[in-house]
Scaffold this motif. Structure first.
Motif, PDB file in Angstrom:
ATOM      1  N   UNK A 201      16.374  94.148  16.447  1.00 12.83           N
ATOM      2  CA  UNK A 201      15.639  94.504  17.652  1.00 12.83           C
ATOM      3  C   UNK A 201      16.373  94.066  18.901  1.00 12.83           C
ATOM      4  N   UNK A 202      15.738  94.309  20.026  1.00 10.37           N
ATOM      5  CA  UNK A 202      16.333  93.933  21.311  1.00 10.37           C
ATOM      6  C   UNK A 202      16.305  92.422  21.462  1.00 10.37           C
ATOM      7  N   UNK A 203      17.440  91.860  21.868  1.00  9.72           N
ATOM      8  CA  UNK A 203      17.526  90.403  22.044  1.00  9.72           C
ATOM      9  C   UNK A 203      17.518  90.063  23.534  1.00  9.72           C
ATOM     10  N   UNK A 204      16.676  89.113  23.909  1.00  7.79           N
ATOM     11  CA  UNK A 204      16.595  88.667  25.292  1.00  7.79           C
ATOM     12  C   UNK A 204      17.640  87.569  25.519  1.00  7.79           C
ATOM     13  N   UNK A 205      18.586  87.838  26.428  1.00 11.48           N
ATOM     14  CA  UNK A 205      19.646  86.872  26.724  1.00 11.48           C
ATOM     15  C   UNK A 205      19.299  85.986  27.918  1.00 11.48           C
ATOM     16  N   UNK A 206      18.055  85.970  28.325  1.00  8.79           N
ATOM     17  CA  UNK A 206      17.656  85.246  29.525  1.00  8.79           C
ATOM     18  C   UNK A 206      17.874  83.749  29.468  1.00  8.79           C
ATOM     19  N   UNK A 207      17.923  83.172  28.250  1.00  6.80           N
ATOM     20  CA  UNK A 207      18.119  81.729  28.133  1.00  6.80           C
ATOM     21  C   UNK A 207      19.555  81.349  27.804  1.00  6.80           C
ATOM     22  N   UNK A 208      20.462  82.287  27.730  1.00  9.44           N
ATOM     23  CA  UNK A 208      21.874  81.988  27.476  1.00  9.44           C
ATOM     24  C   UNK A 208      22.503  81.408  28.745  1.00  9.44           C
ATOM     25  N   UNK A 209      23.399  80.435  28.573  1.00  9.09           N
ATOM     26  CA  UNK A 209      24.024  79.760  29.702  1.00  9.09           C
ATOM     27  C   UNK A 209      25.502  79.491  29.407  1.00  9.09           C
ATOM     28  N   UNK A 210      26.304  79.389  30.486  1.00  7.16           N
ATOM     29  CA  UNK A 210      27.700  78.979  30.319  1.00  7.16           C
ATOM     30  C   UNK A 210      28.088  78.032  31.446  1.00  7.16           C
ATOM     31  N   UNK A 211      29.086  77.181  31.163  1.00 13.02           N
ATOM     32  CA  UNK A 211      29.625  76.245  32.144  1.00 13.02           C
ATOM     33  C   UNK A 211      31.136  76.207  31.994  1.00 13.02           C
ATOM     34  N   UNK A 212      31.853  76.273  33.097  1.00 23.18           N
ATOM     35  CA  UNK A 212      33.312  76.177  33.082  1.00 23.18           C
ATOM     36  C   UNK A 212      33.736  75.062  34.032  1.00 23.18           C
ATOM     37  N   UNK A 213      34.547  74.128  33.518  1.00 23.34           N
ATOM     38  CA  UNK A 213      35.075  73.031  34.318  1.00 23.34           C
ATOM     39  C   UNK A 213      36.591  73.147  34.313  1.00 23.34           C
ATOM     40  N   UNK A 214      37.183  73.195  35.499  1.00 17.80           N
ATOM     41  CA  UNK A 214      38.630  73.427  35.589  1.00 17.80           C
ATOM     42  C   UNK A 214      39.256  72.467  36.592  1.00 17.80           C
ATOM     43  N   UNK A 220      39.432  69.770  41.383  1.00 18.94           N
ATOM     44  CA  UNK A 220      38.497  70.147  40.331  1.00 18.94           C
ATOM     45  C   UNK A 220      37.520  71.205  40.831  1.00 18.94           C
ATOM     46  N   UNK A 221      37.050  72.046  39.904  1.00 25.89           N
ATOM     47  CA  UNK A 221      36.069  73.080  40.237  1.00 25.89           C
ATOM     48  C   UNK A 221      35.172  73.308  39.030  1.00 25.89           C
ATOM     49  N   UNK A 222      33.929  73.675  39.285  1.00 26.37           N
ATOM     50  CA  UNK A 222      32.973  73.908  38.198  1.00 26.37           C
ATOM     51  C   UNK A 222      32.060  75.072  38.561  1.00 26.37           C
ATOM     52  N   UNK A 223      31.861  75.979  37.613  1.00 21.98           N
ATOM     53  CA  UNK A 223      30.936  77.097  37.809  1.00 21.98           C
ATOM     54  C   UNK A 223      29.989  77.185  36.629  1.00 21.98           C
ATOM     55  N   UNK A 224      28.770  77.583  36.921  1.00 24.42           N
ATOM     56  CA  UNK A 224      27.735  77.764  35.896  1.00 24.42           C
ATOM     57  C   UNK A 224      27.085  79.127  36.104  1.00 24.42           C
ATOM     58  N   UNK A 225      26.585  79.694  35.019  1.00 25.04           N
ATOM     59  CA  UNK A 225      25.948  80.995  35.160  1.00 25.04           C
ATOM     60  C   UNK A 225      25.114  81.347  33.945  1.00 25.04           C
ATOM     61  N   UNK A 226      24.470  82.501  34.018  1.00 23.33           N
ATOM     62  CA  UNK A 226      23.660  82.990  32.917  1.00 23.33           C
ATOM     63  C   UNK A 226      23.961  84.447  32.680  1.00 23.33           C
ATOM     64  N   UNK A 227      23.134  85.087  31.878  1.00 21.19           N
ATOM     65  CA  UNK A 227      23.344  86.482  31.518  1.00 21.19           C
ATOM     66  C   UNK A 227      22.068  87.247  31.808  1.00 21.19           C
TER      67      UNK A 227
END
Length: 231
Positions: A201-214, A220-227
């Motif tokens: 079935x259809x999957x809700x990606x609303x709770x998926x998260x990512x973090x990138x630290x560089x 230094x830089x850091x970004x966060x986001x969702x889908x």
């Protein structure tokens, strides 16, 4: 300059086309004999409705010219406050704000791949950097919405440049890419993708998260986001 501006405005507003004089000039022009080569067919005189139309059109052009002059002197608006029409390409509407996140030289965007289906999905993270990176850790947490199981991962950067780990943690399947020591990520845009099965079935990606630290020459830089979206 202000005095000239004022006089031009007053002259433009005071201008009133003499319609009767224009009609008389048009009538005289239509009544004047034509000079044409011998044997050429005679033209029929214009009918009165055509004469009237021509005169009205000429008066309209003069009135429009006066209007444009006044609106130009008034800063591009008519007395009602509407913007005066101008020639040339239409102005572009403001661009929509970009999605994702940005921190200095580092930016990101997350999206569920459009080729995902009712049983399988792929989450794409695009990282953009304006400077080379000497350190990078990217973590993606795919929420356990039911039947979420790893089926693989990939990146547009060389596979041997990263250490990859995939394991379940606290209600999520966690993907982590870590840049190896001594390796540099070049400036540009780079894609990281996680692939997984999920319940039918259809999957809700609303709770998926990512973090990138560089880190790089810009610090230094850091970004966060969702889908967004359901796949």
């Amino acid at each position: 300059m202000d005095e000239l501006h004022r006089r031009l405005k007053e002259a433009a507003r005071a201008h009133r086309p003499d319609r009767e004089r224009m009609l008389a000039r048009v009538e005289r022009g239509m009544a004047a004999p034509e000079t044409r080569p011998a044997g050429a067919p005679a033209h029929r005189p214009a009918s009165w409705p055509r004469v009237t139309t021509a005169a009205a059109a000429a008066a309209g052009v003069l009135a429009a010219g006066a209007f444009v002059l006044v609106t130009a002197l008034d800063g591009g608006t008519d007395p009602a406050g509407t913007v005066a029409a101008t020639s040339g390409p239409a102005s572009r509407a403001p661009d929509s704000p970009p999605t994702g996140a940005r921190d200095g030289y580092l930016r990101s965007d997350g999206v569920v791949d459009p080729n995902s289906n009712a049983y399988w999905a792929q989450s794409n993270i695009t990282l953009g950097t304006d400077r080379p990176l000497t350190s990078l850790t990217l973590e993606l947490r795919v929420a356990q919405t039911g039947g979420v199981r790893n089926t693989g991962s990939w990146r547009s950067l060389p596979e041997e440049d990263f250490t990859v780990s995939i394991r379940p943690e606290a209600g999520a399947l966690v993907y982590r890419w870590t840049l190896k020591d001594g390796v540099t990520v070049p400036a540009g845009e780079h894609v990281f993708a996680a692939q997984y099965n999920h319940a039918e079935g259809a999957r809700d990606a609303g709770d998926d998260r990512y973090t990138a630290i560089a880190a790089g020459s810009g610090g230094a830089a850091e970004v966060r986001g969702d889908f967004t979206g359901t796949r």
